[in-house]
Design a protein around this motif. Structure first.
Motif, PDB file in Angstrom:
ATOM      1  N   GLU A 161       0.766  -1.234  -0.094  1.00  0.00           N
ATOM      2  CA  GLU A 161       0.071   0.098   0.014  1.00  0.00           C
ATOM      3  C   GLU A 161       0.927   1.281   0.179  1.00  0.00           C
ATOM      4  O   GLU A 161       0.608   2.175  -0.713  1.00  0.00           O
ATOM      5  N   ASN A 221     -10.162   5.559  -2.888  1.00  0.00           N
ATOM      6  CA  ASN A 221     -10.591   4.134  -2.931  1.00  0.00           C
ATOM      7  C   ASN A 221     -12.159   4.367  -2.642  1.00  0.00           C
ATOM      8  O   ASN A 221     -12.881   3.813  -2.964  1.00  0.00           O
ATOM      9  N   ASN A 258     -14.677  -3.815   3.514  1.00  0.00           N
ATOM     10  CA  ASN A 258     -13.288  -3.693   4.592  1.00  0.00           C
ATOM     11  C   ASN A 258     -12.275  -3.227   3.729  1.00  0.00           C
ATOM     12  O   ASN A 258     -11.355  -2.247   4.117  1.00  0.00           O
ATOM     13  N   SER A 259     -11.977  -3.600   2.315  1.00  0.00           N
ATOM     14  CA  SER A 259     -10.969  -3.235   1.566  1.00  0.00           C
ATOM     15  C   SER A 259     -11.136  -1.852   1.056  1.00  0.00           C
ATOM     16  O   SER A 259     -10.110  -1.226   0.714  1.00  0.00           O
ATOM     17  N   SER A 271      -8.916   1.335   3.093  1.00  0.00           N
ATOM     18  CA  SER A 271      -7.474   0.750   3.006  1.00  0.00           C
ATOM     19  C   SER A 271      -6.526   1.721   2.191  1.00  0.00           C
ATOM     20  O   SER A 271      -7.243   2.560   1.125  1.00  0.00           O
ATOM     21  N   GLU A 300      -7.760  -2.562  -4.184  1.00  0.00           N
ATOM     22  CA  GLU A 300      -8.876  -3.574  -4.397  1.00  0.00           C
ATOM     23  C   GLU A 300     -10.360  -2.837  -4.473  1.00  0.00           C
ATOM     24  O   GLU A 300     -11.006  -3.214  -5.298  1.00  0.00           O
ATOM     25  N   ARG A 304      -8.158 -11.338  -1.987  1.00  0.00           N
ATOM     26  CA  ARG A 304      -8.368 -10.054  -2.952  1.00  0.00           C
ATOM     27  C   ARG A 304      -8.948 -10.414  -4.212  1.00  0.00           C
ATOM     28  O   ARG A 304      -9.572 -10.022  -4.905  1.00  0.00           O
TER      29      ARG A 304
END
Length: 500
Positions: A50, A111, A148-149, A152, A156, A349
């Motif tokens: 990341e 995101n 949840n992704s 972050s 994803e 993922r």
């Protein structure tokens, strides 16, 4: 109420879909996380990939691209300076990143934008009614991991948004042919194929939608699919730095087959698959026994959703209900799973990306059956993955060290004004007990070489990077000192050296 109804009637459907997606994400975030959204600071709690995403994105919005090399073990791309994902994914993030600036949370905010856009486009394209959108949202909550992704620094959220866009635009083309939605479907499929080559299979969705249309549209999709796949291969081989040894796609079985060793190729692939399945099984067993593991949770979510989709698919065939998009989703899930098992690795993922395709198909074709499958998903999946947690906030001790390192590196780079990309590159000693969150200290534009600490400690390995970040008293530091490197800046948790 009449005033509200009038406002809603005058509001464009697209805007309502955006607002609905925004409200849904905010509600989910409030229920799933204790940390106020405005207090999130990604540096203390970040995956190693990341931070590499972030540093490449900020290099684009500040300098037009990396000034130094991004790579692994002192390697770099044949063309350009981007890491193993190549430039296209980074450029896609750079578009919304210009609005957020070059900060620690840049990719995090991008995101959220991508997630809202993906859900809104899906709802708008498929003309979902409010109750259908609620079913889709509830199903997504049961899956949990894709949501949840979103919150972050990983990529994803963009992949999931493209998956929903592919399904939604294809449905719109199927129901009422539209040049606009066909272009959206083609662009989304092309982008996802370039980002992840196995997404070539996702072209099934627009092809299924066009099956009874004029042949030229199917030819257009097929041709664009091949071009995007070719571009993906070019990006992988020429525009992206090679990953660590043993990482990435494993083509050894294919090479053996091309050499004429059919038996050896089959044996190799079976051994690869057996190893992958053993790894999965080790995590699935404790997960279903009440001890959730990351890989196990991802696999259970995927398997449960495949079963639900398969049951709906078979039932719909028998009862004469629509099923073509579920068929496409199941085909993609099965074929991509084979690729992951035999040539790559089974990672949540990738499984969640396939789940987004199945989610879209179920919402479009089986929302009215939610009373049957939604309780199943809730009972089987929520207990193993629904958890209220916290995201990281500002950590003064870490922030102070990041600022000190960033200042020292900035001053050193600006004083040199070199044309050599290696003079703008820092080698990071991975597994040297220096937390990778400190790489946010690397100034925007500089490159990062992710090197194993044992690689940097070995005097037989040439270090091309001008700078190196290591821990105090380690073998990597000893090697640098023996080679005459000079200390640039030292903090409690790390030390940065400069090659003289």
């Amino acid at each position: 109420m009449k005033t509200i109804r009038n406002i809603l009637q005058k509001t464009p459907n697209a805007l309502l879909c955006v607002l609905g997606a925004l409200v849904f994400l905010l509600v989910f975030y409030t229920l799933a996380y204790r940390t106020p959204l405005t207090d999130v600071w990604m540096a203390p709690n970040i995956d190693n990939d990341e931070v590499i995403y972030n540093r490449q994105v900020v290099s684009v919005i500040t300098h037009g691209g990396p000034q130094g090399y991004f790579g692994y073990q002192e390697t770099h791309a044949d063309i350009g300076r981007y890491s193993t994902w190549g430039p296209f994914l980074i450029w896609a993030y750079a578009i919304p990143a210009f609005f957020f600036g070059a900060g620690v949370n840049t990719v995090f905010w991008c995101n959220i934008v991508f997630a809202i856009a993906g859900m809104a486009l899906f709802a708008w394209a498929t003309k979902l009614k409010v109750w259908q959108q609620m079913v889709c949202a509830a199903t997504l909550v049961c899956l949990w991991m894709p949501l949840n992704s979103v919150f972050s620094g990983a990529s994803e959220a963009l992949h999931y948004a493209l998956a929903l866009t592919i399904v939604g635009a294809s449905v719109a083309v199927y129901r009422n042919f539209s040049y606009g939605w066909l272009i959206v479907a083609i662009v989304a499929c092309a982008l996802e194929t370039i980002f992840r080559p196995y997404a070539l299979l996702f072209w099934l969705f627009p092809l299924v939608a066009l099956w009874n249309r004029e042949k030229r549209w199917r030819i257009l999709c097929g041709g664009t699919a091949l071009v995007s796949f070719g571009l993906a291969l070019f990006s992988m081989t020429k525009l992206a730095a090679p990953y660590f040894s043993g990482g990435g796609m494993d083509f050894e079985g294919l090479r053996m087959l091309l050499r004429g060793d059919l038996v050896g190729a089959i044996q190799y692939e079976l051994e690869h698959a057996a190893k992958a399945l053993r790894t999965v099984w080790v995590d699935i067993v404790p997960t279903v026994q009440g001890d959730p593991r990351y890989l196990g949770v991802g696999c259970v979510i995927f398997l449960v959703l495949v079963l639900v989709t398969l049951v709906c698919f078979l039932t719909d065939i028998r009862r004469g209900r629509p099923y073509r998009f579920k068929a496409a989703a199941l085909a993609c899930a099965g074929l991509v799973l084979l690729v992951l098992v035999f040539m790559y690795s089974i990672a949540p993922r990738h499984l969640m990306l396939l789940c987004m395709l199945m989610l879209g198909a179920l919402t479009v074709e089986n929302a009215s059956q939610f009373k049957f499958y939604l309780p199943v998903l809730a009972i089987l999946l929520l207990p193993i993955n629904a958890e209220r947690s916290s995201l990281s906030t500002r950590f003064p001790e870490m922030e102070t060290q990041i600022a000190a390192v960033e200042t020292a590196l900035t001053d050193s780079v600006e004083a040199r004004q070199s044309d050599d990309p290696w003079d703008y590159t820092l080698a990071y000693a991975y597994d040297d007990d220096v937390f990778h969150g400190y790489l946010y200290a690397v100034p925007a534009g500089m490159g990062i070489e992710f090197d194993w600490n044992t690689y940097l400690a070995d005097p037989n390995n040439t270090i091309y990077s001008r700078y190196a970040m290591v821990n105090h008293g380690t073998d990597a530091e000893k090697r640098l000192l023996n080679d005459g490197w000079q200390e640039l800046v030292s903090t409690e948790d790390l030390v940065v050296y400069e090659r003289m």
